[in-house]
Design an enzyme around this catalytic site. Structure first.
Site, PDB file in Angstrom:
ATOM      1  N   GLY A 286       0.766  -1.189   0.007  1.00 17.42           N
ATOM      2  CA  GLY A 286      -0.049  -0.008   0.156  1.00 17.42           C
ATOM      3  C   GLY A 286       0.772   1.130  -0.019  1.00 17.42           C
ATOM      4  N   CYS A 287       0.086   2.273  -0.231  1.00 18.57           N
ATOM      5  CA  CYS A 287       1.158   3.764  -0.483  1.00 18.57           C
ATOM      6  C   CYS A 287       1.676   3.944   0.903  1.00 18.57           C
ATOM      7  CB  CYS A 287       0.150   4.604  -0.994  1.00 18.57           C
ATOM      8  SG  CYS A 287      -1.613   5.068  -0.286  1.00 18.57           S
ATOM      9  N   TYR A 288       0.690   4.155   2.001  1.00 14.80           N
ATOM     10  CA  TYR A 288       1.445   4.358   3.260  1.00 14.80           C
ATOM     11  C   TYR A 288       2.216   3.627   3.654  1.00 14.80           C
ATOM     12  CZ  TYR A 288      -2.659   7.936   3.910  1.00 14.80           C
ATOM     13  OH  TYR A 288      -3.422   9.239   3.839  1.00 14.80           O
TER      14      TYR A 288
ATOM     15  N   THR B 147       4.319   1.634   2.315  1.00  8.53           N
ATOM     16  CA  THR B 147       5.576   2.013   1.589  1.00  8.53           C
ATOM     17  C   THR B 147       6.497   2.848   1.993  1.00  8.53           C
ATOM     18  OG1 THR B 147       4.750   0.893  -0.422  1.00  8.53           O
ATOM     19  CG2 THR B 147       6.665   2.603  -0.619  1.00  8.53           C
ATOM     20  N   SER B 148       5.742   4.178   2.457  1.00 11.55           N
ATOM     21  CA  SER B 148       6.607   5.453   2.907  1.00 11.55           C
ATOM     22  C   SER B 148       7.038   5.192   4.618  1.00 11.55           C
ATOM     23  CB  SER B 148       5.518   6.499   2.850  1.00 11.55           C
ATOM     24  OG  SER B 148       4.444   6.490   3.794  1.00 11.55           O
TER      25      SER B 148
END
Lengths: 354, 354, 354, 354
Positions: free
Chosen positions: A152-154, A156-157
């Site tokens: 997911g995007c969050y 990953t960060s």
């Protein structure tokens, strides 16, 4: 290689298409849509006019397993949660390699899936075929996998930001705070009052506090890493911008770290060494911190760190473009690894500044 | 009452002027500027044309103590840090009442001032004359004061959010994390590359991590409240919007709170009771959280709370308009208290939605 | 080929650098700066970190003609108006090929230059060496030129939109209205109150009405095209976005056009034929019109047309990215033509959507 | 006076409510909704919490004529086009005074209504009861009317800008070009892909070229004014901002105007005299032009003019807040006139800057 995209009319789907244009080994042989079958993709997205030389047929096709199997070797799925789980097993049966950008197969624990996604958990894909793939940490497994559940995007960060600290016991596993801020593209292209320009402009707010489905994904990754049952407090926010995620993360220095007299400068060096071989992770020098603009339109993750000796906290800030490293870019990065190509193939552009 | 504004051409100054127009007891008798003496204010701010019926003379005047003393009874200062400290003692000597919107007199501790502001600390104003004024908490002192140091924008949003928890020992005094997000108007109207539209748009970043001068102000207020030496981790961010601050705050539940089985619903009730008499503090119901848009252009502080029982953290989110409750609005609120007027006089508008 | 960039720290300069990274025939051998000599470019623009494999030396150098001549064969200048004129003749003398992104050499008429630029006109470059280069219209001359004055951002969007109509006498040469809207990046990176985020956000305004220096450039191009002394009414606007120019243009149908019974559909067909061989000009189908987002980050010019038979007006709308087709992209397009390379080399990306 | 609002949950409706709070003669006695009957308005718009002291009952009620008649003397309708026409006659029959913010009754010509609105024209309201009300031009009729059809947002900005020129024959009635730019709030609060933040941000486009339903409204007003059948070319644009309309208008100088040697300075004087008694119309001095920010959140219309002697065109730029002078503000201004109150009652605030 011939690839297909199921769900090409969403933001994730066209972002895949943007990057695949510059990929030297790819032809796009199938564009699948749920709701717009028979329409030419250019009629949905006029910016693509004249630019689809890498696409064999620009007409949107129904999601038909045999059609896909007969035209593609590799498939990306970019679909709302709960939808891809019905297709992935069938694609794998037909011998295709698959990257799923959605959340259906990210959590190993069915109970957690049901609690956080509020949906029945799909049957899991066997580990021998492959699974969750944060490229920087699962590269070897990815190389041998037939299926990758793209992070997911969050997560990953967050994972890229926190992993070095946790792997080296620099911060406690308890009390980790993640305060994340995202642009609106993460919400997709569905018409909704909450993401209208008039509602988002000149405003910021937190949402799904304590309830966001990316929480267990972060916890699963960090628990795997540390072999501890780790829990985090995760608060996502919506920011008036289209692309970008900035995650500001807080962890308490361990006694070990304090004893070692860790400083901001030292931590910068440590991160630089940790990620020395990574093309897509960049560490800011001491006193500098990422802006999402610095990674705009790219697959980079920029990270800045700070040791607050007054409060014994480490602050880590990471920035990604949620559409790229947080979705389509990492999916192609994973494809490159799965296919044995140089990892940055086709995803090596400079940020758009200003 | 005749009031003066020193530093009227900054964003804080014209925001004062906006509100004072609707104040029934005020005439603005003096507009002071450092750099634009002799110019008509309307030539600097054409939106004011024809709208200054509450201003006796619209020409910008030099900062002249005797001129001010002869024309005003009450003065607001809205100046860069380090500048107001030279004027405040002189104004008080001349018998004027004063509210300073800047930071020169917020910190009692000279050492802290020098460390965080990187400027020599001015001589303190005697406590008998009055000092730091967060209206909701210092109302009685403000009523008898001749001088008020108006709280900073971030500290206002943070203090209102955290005070109830700390006063009642619901969270630990250690490990408090404050992740704050501000629009660009807080940076003022000075020309600077970093706040150009092209640099700010489509980006978010953290700045001054561990070094922001509002940190000791927050700590001073919370330490006074709890009678403990309290330290916080404070990270401000710049968001692509003009007005608004959202502060997301994290504290660890105390054993007392855990023993009491505190829930989100219970905490909402507690906050509502705590602020029951406050006109400008609004508590969201369980499951809802503030957006800065909900307080746009107003003196409100909206607060939402969440108990994360998985991680034993309390999350508090507060939203203010940094130009109003974080600056000019609270300054007028304080003036109202100092003058014995109803506290909401002249600052009682609805938010601008959408 | 080794190229140099004079003025690389401006927005035009780094945009050149962004595109040149993907250009297969280029190494950047010189980065010149007026004010930041000796600094590493990455310290000015941290987004470039690790991404300058196409740059031989990332240290900013003084503007030294001999240094440039010894290291480069081709030079781009991206400088404030009035500055490049001192360097161009010297570069040409030293046998370099040159593209100037600034305005110093766009106008042939010295009097016009002085009137509109409010600066002394520089000595003109001889026509044998080459001059004004709107690629789509001056391709043959460009191919043989040593020097190209790159068109302005507004003139590029306007000229591409109006040329077909005027060349075929479809609209009157009198009464042409050009209402253009630009993002803030056109104003460059200089610190200025007028382009602060807080001033630009949530606002639109017209500026330099009747006085913008791009007016005579538009007139020169259109007059050359029609062999008539043509004048236009040109009104630029500043829009709260970073990139993009939308020009909405109005012309009165000629009797010839009316007699021919021209319709929107017919005009669309005509434009499509007119630009049939152009890679970077795209014509929208009848009833559709450009958005600047459709060309975001690319060298495209999108054009839509409408025949208003009620009022006998033709409306033409064109969209470009001012930083690309309006500056760096077209400069590289011109370089490609000058060097005999395929015209789209290195500038063939898809727009960033969303 | 007791007023009701039908359609209070739209942007127009809550904007009415915002202004009515500060109106000394008003209590809001009825809040009508089509789709959210039974819900408390604060649950739809949490920014209103605690701020509805001017509303007798905050529960949304069905649209019931008898209920409205029994509780109100005056009604505002703010509804999608085609909806208010069924209610207005019934409200008038029941003796209520009515202002309709929608477009159903703006056009006198049924054919034009059907052509542009693509809806059957409703039966017209008799002229004796009153009709179209641009306050500055129809003040006397409005004072005696029972019903006012409130002007559209674009027509308000255009009519105020062009009327002085046309009334005095300074520009030709043929060839008038109106290039208008609006924020997104004009599109209302309906969920739609085209007005999502991700689609609007960093983009500008023209829409409904030659087909916008405000075109005949503008023509009707200007034709009435000049006693000529006047036609205009009108192009609306969507700009990435929430509030504000900027209309840039172009007209050809008449021989009379040329003979009189009209200059920008002269025209400014003329406009200032023309609007000398108008509280809500402000004329910029020569060389200055409006920004929508200068009227943000207010009922002002700011106008700037320019005589382009090179091309014999007059350029007029007008700015309004589309939600205020273009909708709710003018509706209240009209109510004030209908009720014999001072015209600026309750709508006399300063713009929100920055």
């Amino acid at each position: 290689m011939k690839v297909g995209i199921i769900g090409v009319t969403g933001y994730g789907g066209i972002e895949l298409l943007r990057w695949l244009k510059g990929h030297p080994h790819i032809k796009v042989a199938y564009l699948g849509s749920h709701s717009q079958v028979g329409i030419d993709l250019v009629d949905v997205y006029p910016h693509l006019e004249g630019q689809l030389s890498h696409v064999i047929d620009t007409e949107l096709k129904a999601i038909d397993m045999d059609l896909i199997a007969s035209s593609c070797e590799f498939v990306f799925l970019s679909l709302p949660s709960g939808v891809s789980s019905q297709w992935v097993p069938q694609l794998l049966e037909r011998g295709l390699k698959v990257v799923d950008l959605g959340g259906d197969f990210r959590l190993r624990d069915a109970e957690a899936h049901e609690k956080w996604y509020k949906k029945t958990a799909p049957d899991r894909i066997s580990q021998s075929k492959g699974i969750y793939g944060l490229t920087e940490f699962h590269r070897e497994k990815i190389a041998n996998a037939e299926f990758i559940s793209n992070p997911g995007c969050y997560p990953t960060s967050v994972s890229l930001g926190l992993a070095p600290l946790l792997l080296h016991d620099f911060i406690e596993t308890k009390g980790i705070i993640i305060d994340a801020k995202s642009g609106t593209s993460g919400a997709g292209r569905a018409a909704a009052v909450g993401t209208l320009f008039s509602e988002v402009q000149e405003s910021i707010h937190a949402y799904k506090i304590g309830e966001h489905q990316h929480t267990p994904e972060i916890e699963q990754f960090l628990s795997d890493l540390t072999n501890k049952e780790l829990r985090v407090t995760f608060t996502p926010h919506l920011v008036p911008m289209t692309r970008g995620i900035l995650s500001t993360m807080y962890g308490q220095l361990t006694d070990k770290a304090k004893a070692a007299g860790i400083t901001t400068e030292g931590l910068v060096d440590f991160y630089r060494e940790f990620y020395a071989k990574e093309k897509f992770v960049r560490i800011h020098k001491s006193g500098q911190f990422p802006k999402t603009k610095l990674v705009y339109g790219t697959n980079f993750c920029n990270i800045g760190v700070y040791v607050d000796s007054r409060t014994d906290q480490v602050v880590v800030v990471s920035a990604i473009d949620n559409m790229v490293k947080g979705a389509a870019g990492q999916a192609i990065q994973n494809m490159n690894v799965m296919c044995g190509w140089e990892e940055a193939t086709g995803i090596d552009l400079l940020p758009l500044i200003p």
